[in-house]
Design a protein around this motif. Structure first.
Motif, PDB file in Angstrom:
ATOM      1  N   ASP A  65       4.013  -5.277  13.436  1.00 14.93           N
ATOM      2  CA  ASP A  65       4.077  -5.574  12.011  1.00 14.93           C
ATOM      3  C   ASP A  65       3.059  -4.763  11.217  1.00 14.93           C
ATOM      4  O   ASP A  65       2.953  -4.920  10.004  1.00 14.93           O
ATOM      5  CB  ASP A  65       3.833  -7.066  11.788  1.00 14.93           C
ATOM      6  CG  ASP A  65       4.290  -7.526  10.408  1.00 14.93           C
ATOM      7  OD1 ASP A  65       5.418  -7.170  10.018  1.00 14.93           O
ATOM      8  OD2 ASP A  65       3.510  -8.213   9.720  1.00 14.93           O
ATOM      9  N   ASP A  66       2.320  -3.888  11.895  1.00 17.50           N
ATOM     10  CA  ASP A  66       1.305  -3.062  11.247  1.00 17.50           C
ATOM     11  C   ASP A  66       1.945  -1.739  10.823  1.00 17.50           C
ATOM     12  O   ASP A  66       2.489  -1.007  11.656  1.00 17.50           O
ATOM     13  CB  ASP A  66       0.154  -2.802  12.209  1.00 17.50           C
ATOM     14  CG  ASP A  66      -1.006  -2.060  11.555  1.00 17.50           C
ATOM     15  OD1 ASP A  66      -0.834  -1.567  10.415  1.00 17.50           O
ATOM     16  OD2 ASP A  66      -2.071  -1.954  12.187  1.00 17.50           O
ATOM     17  N   GLN A  74       0.722   1.005  10.217  1.00 16.18           N
ATOM     18  CA  GLN A  74       0.143   2.180  10.880  1.00 16.18           C
ATOM     19  C   GLN A  74       0.956   2.592  12.113  1.00 16.18           C
ATOM     20  O   GLN A  74       1.005   3.765  12.477  1.00 16.18           O
ATOM     21  CB  GLN A  74      -1.313   1.898  11.281  1.00 16.18           C
ATOM     22  CG  GLN A  74      -2.231   1.614  10.108  1.00 16.18           C
ATOM     23  CD  GLN A  74      -2.354   2.791   9.153  1.00 16.18           C
ATOM     24  OE1 GLN A  74      -2.442   3.934   9.578  1.00 16.18           O
ATOM     25  NE2 GLN A  74      -2.357   2.517   7.860  1.00 16.18           N
ATOM     26  N   GLU A 113      -4.702  -4.198  -1.701  1.00 16.81           N
ATOM     27  CA  GLU A 113      -4.344  -4.917  -0.473  1.00 16.81           C
ATOM     28  C   GLU A 113      -2.839  -4.877  -0.228  1.00 16.81           C
ATOM     29  O   GLU A 113      -2.381  -4.635   0.894  1.00 16.81           O
ATOM     30  CB  GLU A 113      -4.824  -6.363  -0.556  1.00 16.81           C
ATOM     31  CG  GLU A 113      -4.519  -7.181   0.695  1.00 16.81           C
ATOM     32  CD  GLU A 113      -4.981  -8.621   0.570  1.00 16.81           C
ATOM     33  OE1 GLU A 113      -4.864  -9.372   1.561  1.00 16.81           O
ATOM     34  OE2 GLU A 113      -5.459  -8.999  -0.521  1.00 16.81           O
ATOM     35  N   GLU A 114      -2.077  -5.109  -1.277  1.00 20.71           N
ATOM     36  CA  GLU A 114      -0.621  -5.100  -1.170  1.00 20.71           C
ATOM     37  C   GLU A 114      -0.130  -3.710  -0.791  1.00 20.71           C
ATOM     38  O   GLU A 114       0.748  -3.549   0.065  1.00 20.71           O
ATOM     39  CB  GLU A 114      -0.003  -5.535  -2.491  1.00 20.71           C
ATOM     40  CG  GLU A 114       1.509  -5.654  -2.458  1.00 20.71           C
ATOM     41  CD  GLU A 114       2.064  -6.145  -3.779  1.00 20.71           C
ATOM     42  OE1 GLU A 114       3.060  -6.889  -3.740  1.00 20.71           O
ATOM     43  OE2 GLU A 114       1.504  -5.795  -4.839  1.00 20.71           O
ATOM     44  N   ASP A 163      -1.812  -1.291   0.753  1.00 21.27           N
ATOM     45  CA  ASP A 163      -2.250  -0.898   2.099  1.00 21.27           C
ATOM     46  C   ASP A 163      -1.375  -1.500   3.192  1.00 21.27           C
ATOM     47  O   ASP A 163      -1.200  -0.909   4.260  1.00 21.27           O
ATOM     48  CB  ASP A 163      -3.703  -1.322   2.332  1.00 21.27           C
ATOM     49  CG  ASP A 163      -4.690  -0.474   1.540  1.00 21.27           C
ATOM     50  OD1 ASP A 163      -4.282   0.596   1.055  1.00 21.27           O
ATOM     51  OD2 ASP A 163      -5.855  -0.887   1.400  1.00 21.27           O
ATOM     52  N   SER A 164      -0.815  -2.670   2.941  1.00 19.59           N
ATOM     53  CA  SER A 164      -0.017  -3.338   3.962  1.00 19.59           C
ATOM     54  C   SER A 164       1.470  -3.006   3.879  1.00 19.59           C
ATOM     55  O   SER A 164       2.223  -3.323   4.797  1.00 19.59           O
ATOM     56  CB  SER A 164      -0.182  -4.861   3.851  1.00 19.59           C
ATOM     57  OG  SER A 164       0.345  -5.331   2.616  1.00 19.59           O
ATOM     58  N   SER A 165       1.887  -2.337   2.809  1.00 20.74           N
ATOM     59  CA  SER A 165       3.322  -2.176   2.608  1.00 20.74           C
ATOM     60  C   SER A 165       3.800  -0.761   2.353  1.00 20.74           C
ATOM     61  O   SER A 165       5.006  -0.503   2.408  1.00 20.74           O
ATOM     62  CB  SER A 165       3.778  -3.047   1.438  1.00 20.74           C
ATOM     63  OG  SER A 165       3.131  -2.631   0.233  1.00 20.74           O
ATOM     64  N   TYR A 208       3.047   3.691   2.748  1.00 30.48           N
ATOM     65  CA  TYR A 208       2.251   4.810   3.233  1.00 30.48           C
ATOM     66  C   TYR A 208       3.012   6.109   2.986  1.00 30.48           C
ATOM     67  O   TYR A 208       4.169   6.243   3.384  1.00 30.48           O
ATOM     68  CB  TYR A 208       1.957   4.671   4.725  1.00 30.48           C
ATOM     69  CG  TYR A 208       0.946   5.681   5.217  1.00 30.48           C
ATOM     70  CD1 TYR A 208      -0.420   5.434   5.084  1.00 30.48           C
ATOM     71  CD2 TYR A 208       1.350   6.881   5.780  1.00 30.48           C
ATOM     72  CE1 TYR A 208      -1.360   6.370   5.504  1.00 30.48           C
ATOM     73  CE2 TYR A 208       0.417   7.826   6.200  1.00 30.48           C
ATOM     74  CZ  TYR A 208      -0.930   7.556   6.061  1.00 30.48           C
ATOM     75  OH  TYR A 208      -1.855   8.491   6.477  1.00 30.48           O
ATOM     76  N   LYS A 230       7.121  -1.245   4.197  1.00 30.86           N
ATOM     77  CA  LYS A 230       7.494  -2.535   4.767  1.00 30.86           C
ATOM     78  C   LYS A 230       8.387  -3.235   3.758  1.00 30.86           C
ATOM     79  O   LYS A 230       8.002  -3.455   2.614  1.00 30.86           O
ATOM     80  CB  LYS A 230       6.259  -3.384   5.048  1.00 30.86           C
ATOM     81  CG  LYS A 230       6.586  -4.708   5.732  1.00 30.86           C
ATOM     82  CD  LYS A 230       5.312  -5.455   6.080  1.00 30.86           C
ATOM     83  CE  LYS A 230       5.641  -6.751   6.817  1.00 30.86           C
ATOM     84  NZ  LYS A 230       4.416  -7.504   7.183  1.00 30.86           N
TER      85      LYS A 230
END
Length: 246
Positions: free
Chosen positions: A68-69, A71, A122-123, A125-127, A129, A151
């Motif tokens: 789920d990461d 990266q 934050e949003e 960085d997680s969703s 790239y 994501k």
């Protein structure tokens, strides 16, 4: 409920050329890459290479993964060649007449987008790239390709679901200052496979920028590949520069 950020993420992939120019103005770092300018050739009437089909197309799907990461879903860049094993894609920039932008330049473009979109760090960085961004080798025109890994907040797999976001995207382009904007859902060929695609154009005077976008899905993540150029045919040719790894 998870916020649906699909629209702003999709918006990023076609705004990146404009962002690249802002990043060049703001940058104080000394880089060895040339960020693409907005000088373009006159609009052409070359016929697109995309073949017309009658069946409903869908996103290209690769093997799903439990990770789920975001990266995990990133690709690698080495010797001007981009590869991504999760999404089964390869782009040899040199062989296709392109030059990859540095990670610093890409980061600046991404930061500009985050500020413009109102997303939290934050949003973002997680969703989202920006995995790779390449411009034409001579640094002229708007010929470019980019791959964004995202994501997904909601499922997105077929023509009908793509058509549902077209109007919203067109409004966003106009609010960003683009003129004579056209956005439409379409079909395309990518590595010999039929898939859904997004076509968009915007003009300034006698010039038109064409963007063509396709999607590859792996589990809850998607690779969005966007090609921009001075004709739809040239944008499709840029997409044709991507090959599969197996």
């Amino acid at each position: 409920m998870k916020k649906n950020i699909f629209i702003p993420l999709l918006f990023l992939t076609v705004m990146i050329t404009a962002c690249s120019n802002d990043a060049k103005k703001e940058s104080t770092a000394n880089t060895d890459t040339v960020v693409e300018t907005t000088t373009v050739a006159p609009t052409t009437t070359e016929a697109p290479t995309t073949q017309e089909t009658t069946t409903e197309a869908a996103v290209i799907k690769e093997e799903s993964h439990a990770e789920d990461d975001i990266q995990y879903y990133r690709g690698r860049k080495e010797n001007n060649v981009y590869t991504n094993t999760v999404f089964n894609i390869k782009f040899d920039a040199t062989a296709n007449g392109y030059k990859m932008q540095s990670r610093d330049n890409i980061a600046q473009m991404r930061d500009i987008f985050i500020k413009q979109s109102g997303m939290s760090q934050e949003e973002a960085d997680s969703s989202i790239y920006m995995d790779v961004y390449a411009t034409s080798e001579n640094g002229k025109g708007v010929s470019s390709v980019n791959v964004v890994i995202e994501k997904m907040g909601t499922p997105f797999e077929n023509e009908t679901e793509l058509e549902n976001v077209v109007d919203k995207l067109q409004k966003q382009y106009k609010s960003a200052g683009m003129v004579n904007v056209s956005v439409e859902s379409d079909k395309a060929k990518f590595n010999g496979k039929e898939t859904i695609a997004l076509n968009s154009t915007d003009t300034s005077g006698d010039y038109t920028v064409y963007r063509k976008q396709i999607y590859i899905k792996s589990g809850n993540f998607m690779a969005i590949i966007t090609a921009s150029s001075t004709s739809e045919e040239k944008a499709q040719k840029a997409l044709d520069g991507f090959t599969s790894l197996n």
